[in-house]
Design a protein around this motif. Structure first.
Motif, mmCIF file in Angstrom:
data_model
loop_
_atom_site.group_PDB
_atom_site.id
_atom_site.type_symbol
_atom_site.label_atom_id
_atom_site.label_comp_id
_atom_site.label_asym_id
_atom_site.label_seq_id
_atom_site.Cartn_x
_atom_site.Cartn_y
_atom_site.Cartn_z
ATOM 1 N N ALA A 280 -26.620 49.919 23.681
ATOM 2 C CA ALA A 280 -26.863 49.234 22.459
ATOM 3 C C ALA A 280 -28.132 48.638 22.269
ATOM 4 C CB ALA A 280 -25.783 48.049 21.954
ATOM 5 N N GLU A 281 -28.873 47.787 23.277
ATOM 6 C CA GLU A 281 -30.116 47.353 23.440
ATOM 7 C C GLU A 281 -31.143 48.355 23.409
ATOM 8 O OE1 GLU A 281 -30.299 44.272 25.954
ATOM 9 O OE2 GLU A 281 -28.683 43.034 24.990
ATOM 10 N N ARG A 282 -30.784 49.888 23.608
ATOM 11 C CA ARG A 282 -31.760 50.605 23.928
ATOM 12 C C ARG A 282 -32.133 51.568 22.891
ATOM 13 N NH1 ARG A 282 -29.953 53.410 29.542
ATOM 14 N NH2 ARG A 282 -31.732 54.735 28.934
ATOM 15 N N VAL A 283 -31.168 51.479 21.610
ATOM 16 C CA VAL A 283 -31.591 52.480 20.869
ATOM 17 C C VAL A 283 -31.944 51.609 19.408
ATOM 18 C CG1 VAL A 283 -29.594 53.749 21.486
ATOM 19 C CG2 VAL A 283 -29.155 51.905 19.848
ATOM 20 N N GLU A 284 -32.623 52.723 18.634
ATOM 21 C CA GLU A 284 -33.051 52.147 17.259
ATOM 22 C C GLU A 284 -32.447 52.808 16.002
ATOM 23 O OE1 GLU A 284 -37.156 52.566 16.662
ATOM 24 O OE2 GLU A 284 -37.661 52.247 18.719
ATOM 25 N N TYR A 285 -31.352 53.962 16.142
ATOM 26 C CA TYR A 285 -31.018 54.734 15.095
ATOM 27 C C TYR A 285 -29.654 54.158 15.270
ATOM 28 C CZ TYR A 285 -34.956 57.533 14.816
ATOM 29 O OH TYR A 285 -36.318 58.122 14.922
ATOM 30 N N GLU A 286 -28.878 54.365 14.125
ATOM 31 C CA GLU A 286 -27.325 53.951 13.715
ATOM 32 C C GLU A 286 -26.483 54.668 14.478
ATOM 33 O OE1 GLU A 286 -26.859 54.629 9.565
ATOM 34 O OE2 GLU A 286 -28.562 53.600 8.806
ATOM 35 N N HIS A 287 -26.532 55.766 15.251
ATOM 36 C CA HIS A 287 -25.483 56.536 15.864
ATOM 37 C C HIS A 287 -26.295 56.960 17.157
ATOM 38 C CE1 HIS A 287 -23.263 56.823 12.065
ATOM 39 N NE2 HIS A 287 -24.169 57.019 11.535
ATOM 40 N N TRP A 288 -25.289 57.030 18.158
ATOM 41 C CA TRP A 288 -25.694 57.471 19.665
ATOM 42 C C TRP A 288 -24.627 57.853 20.413
ATOM 43 C CZ3 TRP A 288 -25.735 52.361 18.323
ATOM 44 C CH2 TRP A 288 -25.269 51.581 19.015
ATOM 45 N N LEU A 289 -25.132 58.976 21.435
ATOM 46 C CA LEU A 289 -24.285 59.134 22.452
ATOM 47 C C LEU A 289 -24.930 58.556 23.709
ATOM 48 C CD1 LEU A 289 -22.095 61.198 23.796
ATOM 49 C CD2 LEU A 289 -23.906 62.600 23.953
ATOM 50 N N TYR A 290 -24.146 58.117 24.723
ATOM 51 C CA TYR A 290 -24.780 57.664 25.921
ATOM 52 C C TYR A 290 -24.036 58.477 27.123
ATOM 53 C CZ TYR A 290 -26.167 54.140 29.491
ATOM 54 O OH TYR A 290 -26.740 53.902 30.638
ATOM 55 N N ALA A 291 -24.756 58.888 28.040
ATOM 56 C CA ALA A 291 -24.125 59.812 28.930
ATOM 57 C C ALA A 291 -25.008 59.635 30.586
ATOM 58 C CB ALA A 291 -24.035 61.131 28.503
ATOM 59 N N GLN A 292 -24.095 60.039 31.546
ATOM 60 C CA GLN A 292 -24.778 60.058 32.805
ATOM 61 C C GLN A 292 -24.819 61.570 33.216
ATOM 62 O OE1 GLN A 292 -23.115 57.638 36.276
ATOM 63 N NE2 GLN A 292 -23.126 59.692 37.333
ATOM 64 N N THR A 293 -25.912 62.093 33.668
ATOM 65 C CA THR A 293 -26.173 63.451 34.011
ATOM 66 C C THR A 293 -26.420 63.288 35.610
ATOM 67 O OG1 THR A 293 -28.494 63.410 33.345
ATOM 68 C CG2 THR A 293 -26.989 63.872 31.682
ATOM 69 N N ASP A 294 -25.896 64.326 36.334
ATOM 70 C CA ASP A 294 -26.209 64.656 37.611
ATOM 71 C C ASP A 294 -26.292 66.119 37.784
ATOM 72 O OD1 ASP A 294 -25.368 61.936 39.085
ATOM 73 O OD2 ASP A 294 -23.709 62.366 37.387
ATOM 74 N N LEU A 295 -27.166 66.328 38.823
ATOM 75 C CA LEU A 295 -27.282 67.842 39.274
ATOM 76 C C LEU A 295 -25.986 67.983 40.047
ATOM 77 C CD1 LEU A 295 -30.982 68.058 39.989
ATOM 78 C CD2 LEU A 295 -29.902 69.419 38.171
#
Length: 399
Positions: A308-323
């Motif tokens: 929440a503290e890293r975004v500016e827009y109203e909607h978001w998806l947050y995910a972890q990615t791994d090779l």
């Protein structure tokens, strides 16, 4: 279904919307003495490539190179309203000349209005005015309809063709119908030789990448941050919110990026996908190309409040990615944040990827390829997601 009944239904829909046809009631398919139908497989050419090609034949050089044995001349009389699109540009008018079966045939070809418009349907509708013949019989014009879809391997297209010819055609060009059928087959097969590369270069790389920007920033010693900003027409936040849990299949995943996305599976499926809140803990495994680099990735949906503290827009998806080969070792994360644009006809989106710096050592230019890929895939969504989302009956609306 009887072919005359099927053609009558098709022509009724086309004629009601096509500007060159006075009235649908004037079309009687029984007046078409010749109706040619055939099925054809086009290797290596995906439906999206065909969608783009119809609007981008453009020049005589391209037209002749398409089928040098029969294509003679081409003039674009009415250009497509939006050639940089995967929607058929209804009203485009082309004057063409072909040499088929010993005859030189001049005609005017106008893209009509597709009537198969549900999500996943691909169609070309063309009205063909044969020079010198259009005033000799009613109806005087021919019609060509291509319906096409991905083949079973998702690497090419299966196409069904219907060509209706006025009775006077047989008189003017005796014995030509079988040769004409084979000429159409040759045209379609020839696309495999050049269209995939042309689509990748001109549409995926030049057109889609130009619709946004990306930059790469240093983030401490270990990380590099790729930030991608773009505007995507035709989408709403609810469409994006729904999409994350409903990618679902390799077919949908490949539509998202026809030339780079290879396969998709849920390792942990979303608990309640049919709404506009993504399911924390869902895990997908995807295989895709980032530029020349083929990668297998594990992507896990994370709690949105953690970003929440890293975004500016109203909607978001947050995910972890791994090779896949480095699962849990130097994990990466990504955020896709978005909101309605100021005009209300699309969304603005910012994508942020944190990746280990050493990936640029083992895959030179990796962070640049990641930025380009994010532009390409997100811009593709406008060409199928609105129709797909419109067909859904959501369980609830939230987020």
């Amino acid at each position: 279904m009887n072919k005359n009944i099927r053609m009558a239904a098709a022509f009724a829909v086309v004629s009601a919307t096509h500007p060159l046809v006075a009235a649908a009631t004037q079309i009687n398919t029984e007046r078409y003495d010749t109706v040619i139908e055939f099925d054809h497989h086009i290797a290596g050419v995906k439906p999206e490539m065909l969608d783009w090609w119809w609007n981008n034949i453009r020049t005589e050089e391209r037209f002749v190179d398409w089928n040098p044995d029969s294509h003679l001349a081409y003039e674009l009389e009415v250009p497509p309203a939006d050639p940089d699109s995967l929607k058929l540009a209804t009203g485009t008018v082309q004057n063409i000349s072909e040499y088929i079966g010993g005859f030189t045939i001049d005609s005017q070809v106008t893209w009509g209005t597709p009537f198969n418009t549900a999500a996943g349907q691909h169609q070309l509708v063309a009205e063909i005015a044969l020079e010198g013949l259009r005033d000799l019989s009613l109806p005087g014009n021919a019609w060509l309809i291509y319906d096409y879809a991905p083949d079973a391997t998702l690497d090419g297209s299966d196409l069904s063709a219907t060509l209706a010819l006025p009775g006077v055609f047989q008189v003017a060009y005796p014995g030509l119908t079988e040769t004409l059928k084979e000429d159409l087959r040759t045209e379609l097969s020839n696309l495999s030789d050049f269209l995939p590369e042309m689509f990748q270069t001109e549409f995926i790389e030049e057109t889609l990448e130009a619709r946004g920007t990306y930059r790469v920033e240093k983030n401490g010693f270990w990380l590099r941050t790729v930030i991608v900003d773009q505007e995507i027409k035709g989408l709403t936040p609810d469409m994006m919110n729904w999409w994350w849990d409903n990618i679902d299949s390799t077919y949908r995943y490949q539509r998202w990026h026809p030339t780079a996305h290879l396969s998709f599976e849920w390792l942990e499926a979303p608990e309640s996908p049919n709404n506009t809140t993504y399911s924390v803990g869902a895990v997908q495994k995807v295989v895709e190309y980032l530029g020349p680099y083929k990668n297998s990735l594990l992507i896990t949906w994370l709690p949105k409040e953690d970003a929440a503290e890293r975004v500016e827009y109203e909607h978001w998806l947050y995910a972890q990615t791994d090779l896949a080969g480095l699962n849990g070792i130097m994990p990466q994360d990504m955020i896709h944040e978005y909101q309605l644009n100021s005009a209300g006809d699309g969304i603005v989106m910012r994508s942020t990827f944190n990746v280990p710096f050493f990936l640029n050592w083992v895959m030179p230019g990796f962070t640049d390829e990641l930025g380009k890929h994010a532009l390409q895939e997100m811009q593709m969504l406008q060409y199928f997601l609105p129709e797909l989302f419109a067909e859904q009956t959501l369980d609830s609306v939230s987020q």
